[in-house]
Design a protein around this motif. Structure first.
Motif, PDB file in Angstrom:
ATOM      1  N   ARG A   3       0.867  -1.184   0.000  1.00  0.00           N
ATOM      2  CA  ARG A   3       0.000   0.000   0.000  1.00  0.00           C
ATOM      3  C   ARG A   3       0.894   1.221   0.000  1.00  0.00           C
ATOM      4  O   ARG A   3       1.852   1.312   0.763  1.00  0.00           O
ATOM      5  N   CYS A   4       0.580   2.175  -0.865  1.00  0.00           N
ATOM      6  CA  CYS A   4       1.332   3.425  -0.941  1.00  0.00           C
ATOM      7  C   CYS A   4       0.414   4.561  -0.524  1.00  0.00           C
ATOM      8  O   CYS A   4      -0.662   4.743  -1.087  1.00  0.00           O
ATOM      9  N   ARG A   5       0.876   5.320   0.485  1.00  0.00           N
ATOM     10  CA  ARG A   5       0.103   6.467   0.955  1.00  0.00           C
ATOM     11  C   ARG A   5       1.062   7.449   1.595  1.00  0.00           C
ATOM     12  O   ARG A   5       1.931   7.062   2.373  1.00  0.00           O
ATOM     13  N   ASP A   6       0.883   8.704   1.280  1.00  0.00           N
ATOM     14  CA  ASP A   6       1.713   9.773   1.833  1.00  0.00           C
ATOM     15  C   ASP A   6       3.206   9.474   1.658  1.00  0.00           C
ATOM     16  O   ASP A   6       4.000   9.612   2.581  1.00  0.00           O
ATOM     17  N   TYR A  22      -8.794   1.619   0.057  1.00  0.00           N
ATOM     18  CA  TYR A  22      -9.159   2.977   0.454  1.00  0.00           C
ATOM     19  C   TYR A  22      -8.878   3.918  -0.703  1.00  0.00           C
ATOM     20  O   TYR A  22      -7.833   3.824  -1.361  1.00  0.00           O
ATOM     21  N   ARG A  24      -7.940   6.899  -0.879  1.00  0.00           N
ATOM     22  CA  ARG A  24      -6.773   7.780  -0.760  1.00  0.00           C
ATOM     23  C   ARG A  24      -5.461   7.041  -0.986  1.00  0.00           C
ATOM     24  O   ARG A  24      -4.407   7.648  -1.099  1.00  0.00           O
ATOM     25  N   ASP A  25      -5.519   5.717  -1.003  1.00  0.00           N
ATOM     26  CA  ASP A  25      -4.316   4.904  -1.130  1.00  0.00           C
ATOM     27  C   ASP A  25      -4.208   4.304  -2.528  1.00  0.00           C
ATOM     28  O   ASP A  25      -5.180   4.267  -3.276  1.00  0.00           O
ATOM     29  N   SER A  26      -3.024   3.808  -2.830  1.00  0.00           N
ATOM     30  CA  SER A  26      -2.788   3.056  -4.055  1.00  0.00           C
ATOM     31  C   SER A  26      -2.136   1.742  -3.655  1.00  0.00           C
ATOM     32  O   SER A  26      -1.444   1.660  -2.644  1.00  0.00           O
ATOM     33  N   TYR A  27      -2.354   0.709  -4.468  1.00  0.00           N
ATOM     34  CA  TYR A  27      -1.907  -0.626  -4.108  1.00  0.00           C
ATOM     35  C   TYR A  27      -1.169  -1.274  -5.282  1.00  0.00           C
ATOM     36  O   TYR A  27      -1.477  -1.021  -6.443  1.00  0.00           O
ATOM     37  N   ALA A  57      -6.035   9.529  -4.440  1.00  0.00           N
ATOM     38  CA  ALA A  57      -4.575   9.507  -4.260  1.00  0.00           C
ATOM     39  C   ALA A  57      -3.973  10.729  -4.945  1.00  0.00           C
ATOM     40  O   ALA A  57      -4.445  11.160  -6.001  1.00  0.00           O
ATOM     41  N   GLU A  61       1.739  10.366  -4.921  1.00  0.00           N
ATOM     42  CA  GLU A  61       1.531   8.976  -4.513  1.00  0.00           C
ATOM     43  C   GLU A  61       1.426   8.061  -5.730  1.00  0.00           C
ATOM     44  O   GLU A  61       1.977   6.966  -5.740  1.00  0.00           O
TER      45      GLU A  61
END
Length: 79
Positions: A3-6, A22, A24-27, A57, A61
């Motif tokens: 998971r990539c976030r912030d 989610y 706001r996230d990327s996977y 996202a 991100e």
């Protein structure tokens, strides 16, 4: 599964996170399997990478996901 976030990348257990995403996230998902060897008898390992970019996202991100995919391809991808 990552998971990539912030600008932070976290390794996730796919079984505990199955189907939960989610916006706001990327996977990134890495699927490894065995396939027929084209150059002779037997099998060889192969991988497929998938990614999912959350609709909320940020551009940075999404860029981080692209860079991580390149790194993972070098590590796990085709020669």
């Amino acid at each position: 599964m990552w998971r990539c976030r912030d600008k932070e990348t976290v390794t996730l257990d796919p079984q505990s996170r199955l189907g939960i995403f989610y916006s706001r996230d990327s996977y990134i998902f890495l699927f490894s399997y065995m396939t027929k060897n084209r150059e002779g008898p037997g099998e060889r390992p192969a991988t497929i990478m998938y990614f999912w970019l959350g609709k909320d996202a940020t551009a940075s991100e999404k860029g981080a996901v692209a860079l991580l995919i390149v790194e993972l391809d070098k590590e796990y991808g085709a020669p």
